[in-house]
Write an enzyme that holds these catalytic residues in place. Structure first.
Site, PDB file in Angstrom:
ATOM      1  N   HIS A  28       0.950   4.352   8.869  1.00 54.54           N
ATOM      2  CA  HIS A  28       1.513   3.033   9.148  1.00 54.54           C
ATOM      3  C   HIS A  28       2.914   2.899   8.557  1.00 54.54           C
ATOM      4  O   HIS A  28       3.783   2.255   9.150  1.00 54.54           O
ATOM      5  CB  HIS A  28       0.583   1.922   8.653  1.00 54.54           C
ATOM      6  CG  HIS A  28       0.687   1.581   7.211  1.00 54.54           C
ATOM      7  ND1 HIS A  28       0.018   2.271   6.223  1.00 54.54           N
ATOM      8  CD2 HIS A  28       1.390   0.612   6.566  1.00 54.54           C
ATOM      9  CE1 HIS A  28       0.295   1.739   5.052  1.00 54.54           C
ATOM     10  NE2 HIS A  28       1.128   0.734   5.225  1.00 54.54           N
ATOM     11  N   TRP A  62      -9.949   3.437  -0.548  1.00 56.68           N
ATOM     12  CA  TRP A  62      -9.150   4.434  -1.288  1.00 56.68           C
ATOM     13  C   TRP A  62      -8.878   4.017  -2.735  1.00 56.68           C
ATOM     14  O   TRP A  62      -7.747   3.998  -3.199  1.00 56.68           O
ATOM     15  CB  TRP A  62      -7.852   4.726  -0.534  1.00 56.68           C
ATOM     16  CG  TRP A  62      -6.900   3.566  -0.378  1.00 56.68           C
ATOM     17  CD1 TRP A  62      -7.176   2.272  -0.073  1.00 56.68           C
ATOM     18  CD2 TRP A  62      -5.485   3.642  -0.535  1.00 56.68           C
ATOM     19  NE1 TRP A  62      -6.032   1.528  -0.011  1.00 56.68           N
ATOM     20  CE2 TRP A  62      -4.978   2.343  -0.288  1.00 56.68           C
ATOM     21  CE3 TRP A  62      -4.588   4.666  -0.838  1.00 56.68           C
ATOM     22  CZ2 TRP A  62      -3.616   2.053  -0.350  1.00 56.68           C
ATOM     23  CZ3 TRP A  62      -3.243   4.372  -0.896  1.00 56.68           C
ATOM     24  CH2 TRP A  62      -2.773   3.083  -0.654  1.00 56.68           C
ATOM     25  N   SER A  98       0.818  -1.215   0.000  1.00 51.38           N
ATOM     26  CA  SER A  98       0.000   0.000   0.000  1.00 51.38           C
ATOM     27  C   SER A  98       0.849   1.261   0.000  1.00 51.38           C
ATOM     28  O   SER A  98       0.524   2.235  -0.673  1.00 51.38           O
ATOM     29  CB  SER A  98      -0.962  -0.005   1.186  1.00 51.38           C
ATOM     30  OG  SER A  98      -0.256  -0.109   2.406  1.00 51.38           O
ATOM     31  N   GLU A  99       1.959   1.274   0.755  1.00 50.84           N
ATOM     32  CA  GLU A  99       2.888   2.392   0.711  1.00 50.84           C
ATOM     33  C   GLU A  99       4.324   1.926   0.850  1.00 50.84           C
ATOM     34  O   GLU A  99       4.608   0.963   1.592  1.00 50.84           O
ATOM     35  CB  GLU A  99       2.610   3.428   1.815  1.00 50.84           C
ATOM     36  CG  GLU A  99       1.585   4.479   1.425  1.00 50.84           C
ATOM     37  CD  GLU A  99       0.185   4.007   1.703  1.00 50.84           C
ATOM     38  OE1 GLU A  99      -0.765   4.558   1.110  1.00 50.84           O
ATOM     39  OE2 GLU A  99       0.033   3.059   2.495  1.00 50.84           O
ATOM     40  N   THR A 100       5.203   2.618   0.157  1.00 54.35           N
ATOM     41  CA  THR A 100       6.642   2.518   0.371  1.00 54.35           C
ATOM     42  C   THR A 100       7.120   3.861   0.897  1.00 54.35           C
ATOM     43  O   THR A 100       6.813   4.906   0.323  1.00 54.35           O
ATOM     44  CB  THR A 100       7.382   2.173  -0.932  1.00 54.35           C
ATOM     45  OG1 THR A 100       6.969   0.881  -1.393  1.00 54.35           O
ATOM     46  CG2 THR A 100       8.881   2.168  -0.719  1.00 54.35           C
TER      47      THR A 100
END
Length: 274
Positions: A74, A195, A45-47
């Site tokens: 997170h 999202w 979901s995120e880096t």
């Protein structure tokens, strides 16, 4: 060219729970196209990318597989886990990001990591977007909004757990996402976060939105200290304390993966943080 890569589960004390983020410490900024390509290749979901500017003070940027985003809680907790693990004597650190300013992180009790985030409460709206109502299988009792998301408020936890999202409708609300929330049974409040405009249908645990959720429920429940649960398939626990200007968001973290990214030479061009 080799870069360290970590993957950390955040807002959980057990592996394969909470929300996972990739963390890539850098000596200097790579071109944005390279950062985005790494995030897309990681496909989490995120880096988070970090550049240490002075001892204990890092610039941080967050990328979903689709785009750079303003704030990711997170992945910030996951980044703090990496920094603390590499420097066991360190008790606190600072991340700086263009959209949210400075974020203070410190080791808490019982293995928790605490993040100090800006207080970003939602506000009431006079007109609810039709795409929001069409995008949720259950009509909310109330709708509020912040810069990050539309807040769909329900009367009880059962509604939050059972609501289904229509991604094509919710994607039309870009650049905002959608959070659904209600008072909890065994915790103070619960939420889920959709999202499709910025990353995927449902996020597993969204630390950043608790900068808005915690002030909302602190006011309604009449307490400053709150235990939150994000009711996704993996689930995650967040411990929040609401102050006049900041929200302290705490959670556990677990390391899953440590590896090396291999990039072609010639990508070392430095950039300023975005």
């Amino acid at each position: 060219m080799k870069l360290p890569l970590y993957q950390v589960d955040a807002f959980t004390d057990r592996l394969f729970g909470g929300n996972y983020a990739a963390v890539v410490p850098l000596s200097c900024w790579l071109p944005d196209t390279v950062l985005q390509a790494i995030a897309a290749e990681n496909n989490v979901s995120e880096t988070a990318f970090l550049v240490e500017q002075q001892p204990g003070h890092f610039a941080i940027r967050w990328f979903s597989p689709l785009a750079e985003i303003d704030f990711c809680g997170h992945a910030t907790l996951a980044s703090a886990h990496v920094v603390f693990s590499r420097d066991p004597a360190r008790q606190q650190l600072t991340f700086s990001a263009a959209a949210v300013g400075e974020l203070q992180l410190r080791r808490g009790e019982g293995g928790l990591i605490q993040m100090s985030a800006p207080r970003l409460p939602p506000v009431a709206v006079t007109q609810v977007p039709p795409e929001l109502l069409a995008g949720l299988s259950l009509a909310p009792d109330e709708v509020l909004v912040s810069d990050q998301a539309w807040f769909a408020v329900y009367a009880d936890e059962r509604a939050v757990r059972s609501v289904q999202a229509a991604p094509q409708q919710l994607a039309r609300l870009a650049p905002r996402d959608v959070v659904v929330t209600a008072p909890g049974g065994e915790v103070d409040f619960v939420s889920r976060y959709f999202w499709p405009a910025n990353g995927g249908l449902e996020d597993m645990v969204t630390g950043s939105i608790h900068a808005g959720l915690a002030p909302l429920w602190a006011e309604r429940l009449g307490r400053r200290t709150l235990h939150a649960y994000q009711a996704s398939a993996r689930g995650g626990h967040l411990y929040c304390e609401v102050n006049d200007e900041r929200v302290l968001i705490s959670g556990h973290t677990v390391l899953y993966l440590e590896g090396v990214i291999h990039l072609p030479d010639g990508l070392q061009g430095a950039q300023n943080a975005g």
